[in-house]
Design an enzyme around this catalytic site. Structure first.
Site, PDB file in Angstrom:
ATOM      1  N   LYS A   1      -9.699  -3.342   8.164  1.00  0.00           N
ATOM      2  CA  LYS A   1      -8.989  -4.514   7.659  1.00  0.00           C
ATOM      3  C   LYS A   1      -9.122  -5.714   8.587  1.00  0.00           C
ATOM      4  O   LYS A   1      -9.152  -5.566   9.816  1.00  0.00           O
ATOM      5  CB  LYS A   1      -7.504  -4.185   7.473  1.00  0.00           C
ATOM      6  CG  LYS A   1      -7.226  -2.940   6.644  1.00  0.00           C
ATOM      7  CD  LYS A   1      -5.743  -2.626   6.594  1.00  0.00           C
ATOM      8  CE  LYS A   1      -5.500  -1.264   5.966  1.00  0.00           C
ATOM      9  NZ  LYS A   1      -5.858  -0.155   6.869  1.00  0.00           N
TER      10      LYS A   1
ATOM     11  N   ASP B   1      -9.167   5.570   6.833  1.00  0.00           N
ATOM     12  CA  ASP B   1      -8.620   4.216   6.773  1.00  0.00           C
ATOM     13  C   ASP B   1      -8.150   3.768   8.148  1.00  0.00           C
ATOM     14  O   ASP B   1      -7.378   4.457   8.804  1.00  0.00           O
ATOM     15  CB  ASP B   1      -7.450   4.201   5.786  1.00  0.00           C
ATOM     16  CG  ASP B   1      -6.842   2.829   5.623  1.00  0.00           C
ATOM     17  OD1 ASP B   1      -6.079   2.404   6.517  1.00  0.00           O
ATOM     18  OD2 ASP B   1      -7.104   2.170   4.607  1.00  0.00           O
TER      19      ASP B   1
ATOM     20  N   GLN C   1      -3.714  -2.118  -1.040  1.00  0.00           N
ATOM     21  CA  GLN C   1      -3.011  -1.101  -0.249  1.00  0.00           C
ATOM     22  C   GLN C   1      -1.634  -1.641   0.129  1.00  0.00           C
ATOM     23  O   GLN C   1      -1.523  -2.689   0.762  1.00  0.00           O
ATOM     24  CB  GLN C   1      -3.815  -0.765   1.007  1.00  0.00           C
ATOM     25  CG  GLN C   1      -3.213   0.378   1.813  1.00  0.00           C
ATOM     26  CD  GLN C   1      -4.026   0.680   3.056  1.00  0.00           C
ATOM     27  OE1 GLN C   1      -3.529   0.570   4.169  1.00  0.00           O
ATOM     28  NE2 GLN C   1      -5.285   1.063   2.878  1.00  0.00           N
TER      29      GLN C   1
ATOM     30  N   TYR D   1      -4.877  -1.994  14.456  1.00  0.00           N
ATOM     31  CA  TYR D   1      -4.392  -0.723  15.004  1.00  0.00           C
ATOM     32  C   TYR D   1      -4.898  -0.466  16.424  1.00  0.00           C
ATOM     33  O   TYR D   1      -4.421   0.436  17.103  1.00  0.00           O
ATOM     34  CB  TYR D   1      -4.800   0.442  14.103  1.00  0.00           C
ATOM     35  CG  TYR D   1      -4.241   0.378  12.704  1.00  0.00           C
ATOM     36  CD1 TYR D   1      -3.156  -0.424  12.387  1.00  0.00           C
ATOM     37  CD2 TYR D   1      -4.812   1.127  11.682  1.00  0.00           C
ATOM     38  CE1 TYR D   1      -2.654  -0.483  11.098  1.00  0.00           C
ATOM     39  CE2 TYR D   1      -4.322   1.073  10.389  1.00  0.00           C
ATOM     40  CZ  TYR D   1      -3.243   0.255  10.103  1.00  0.00           C
ATOM     41  OH  TYR D   1      -2.760   0.204   8.821  1.00  0.00           O
TER      42      TYR D   1
ATOM     43  N   HIS E   1      -5.618  -7.736   5.477  1.00  0.00           N
ATOM     44  CA  HIS E   1      -4.469  -6.901   5.838  1.00  0.00           C
ATOM     45  C   HIS E   1      -3.149  -7.447   5.288  1.00  0.00           C
ATOM     46  O   HIS E   1      -2.281  -6.690   4.872  1.00  0.00           O
ATOM     47  CB  HIS E   1      -4.387  -6.768   7.364  1.00  0.00           C
ATOM     48  CG  HIS E   1      -3.731  -5.505   7.815  1.00  0.00           C
ATOM     49  ND1 HIS E   1      -4.026  -4.886   9.012  1.00  0.00           N
ATOM     50  CD2 HIS E   1      -2.791  -4.727   7.239  1.00  0.00           C
ATOM     51  CE1 HIS E   1      -3.304  -3.788   9.134  1.00  0.00           C
ATOM     52  NE2 HIS E   1      -2.543  -3.674   8.075  1.00  0.00           N
TER      53      HIS E   1
END
Length: 330
Positions: free
Chosen positions: A80, A46, A177, A51, A113
């Site tokens: 995402k 993931d 998530q 990030y 996200h």
């Protein structure tokens, strides 16, 4: 970068274990982390555009696939859409950027996200404190643009992250998530997702003990204002860990797995990766599960950075549109 795992890439719902690493790391470190995870048994990885290390993961994946040790279809890879891309016109742009960085033709799961986006800007963690919320986010048009990525073959399935029950009620994704741990158990949302057959995935399942440092150093916030979330030291968890001869982390992960929820704890430490994976060789008793369920303290113990930055705007904002539709092409 988030590294999550499941035993079977083609059956991601079967194995509830995962791992997460979501900070900028050099390619060698990421390659080592991925290789160790694969040796342990992880198959679900993931990550996210936000990030800022998809490129490093991509190099590691390419080397792995070129070696012949694994085929692409043996892994389940998730990324995402960044909050700065929460508009229909930006979805194709950002998924193509992610695929180029990851050196992949498709991802197995592509997530929105956050339910509320940010105005267009550079989407990196160190920019988070200055990113302005876009209160005109239109999730209906955004979701339709996500559907097009499945049609184009860029994503096998699509889902959401950080959506609450009200928001998810009008859009049925493949996966939601969210932050979930012992003190923030999201029982209502979990029941709602289960009723709709939506897979729920828990990030920060150990309470994210490193989050205050990230909040202070990267987001430039006052960590003293954050709740003290450290379920690893909870007396009930310590007692149960002793009863089973397990670590507190394994007890926390087992409780979530036993609830039927996927977990992706963050770790680049080989020893902890192995420890996090060893949660299927024991079961918590009904009494232990009940004891742990009583430790839920609700939203006030959430460390979700969307809530802390936006002063809970994200967690409480009503869903912005009113259609119902489903797309899960697995």
């Amino acid at each position: 970068m988030s590294l999550g795992q499941g035993q079977e890439a083609t059956q991601p719902h079967e194995d509830k274990r995962g791992a997460t690493l979501n900070k900028k790391t050099d390619t060698a470190s990421i390659e080592s982390t991925i290789n160790t995870a694969l040796e342990v048994g992880y198959r679900h990885f993931d990550t996210a555009y936000f990030y800022n290390n998809e490129a490093e993961m991509g190099k590691a994946f390419k080397k792995l696939f070129d070696s012949g040790k694994f085929k692409r279809e043996e892994l389940f890879i998730v990324t995402k859409l960044p909050p700065t891309g929460n508009r229909a016109s930006s979805v194709e742009k950002y998924i193509k950027l992610s695929l180029k960085a990851l050196q992949l033709d498709y991802v197995d799961l592509y997530l929105i996200h956050n339910p509320v986006g940010n105005k267009e800007a550079e989407a990196k963690p160190d920019k988070l404190s200055t990113m302005e919320l876009d209160m005109d986010t239109d999730l209906i048009s955004l979701w339709k643009a996500m559907e097009l990525q499945v049609d184009a073959g860029r994503a096998r399935s699509i889902g959401v992250s950080n959506f609450n029950a009200d928001q998810t009620a009008r859009i049925i994704p493949a996966n939601n998530q969210v932050e979930l741990h012992l003190y923030f158990q999201r029982k209502e949302l979990a029941a709602f997702c289960k009723a709709l057959d939506v897979t729920m995935c828990a990030y920060a399942p150990l309470g994210s003990p490193a989050f205050p440092e990230f909040y202070s150093n990267v987001m430039k916030g006052d960590a003293k204002k954050l709740p003290n979330v450290n379920p690893l030291q909870d007396p009930v968890v310590l007692k149960i860990a002793k009863n089973h001869n397990k670590t507190p982390a394994q007890i926390l992960l087992r409780q979530i797995v036993q609830r039927g929820i996927v977990v992706i704890p963050k770790s680049s430490n080989p020893g902890r990766q192995r420890e996090n994976f060893q949660v299927l060789d024991f079961e918590l008793t009904e009494e232990e599960m009940y004891e742990m369920s009583l430790l839920d303290r609700g939203k006030k113990f959430s460390l979700n950075f969307n809530a802390t930055v936006a002063k809970e705007v994200i967690l409480n904002l009503p869903f912005l549109c009113g259609a119902s539709f489903l797309l899960t092409k697995l």
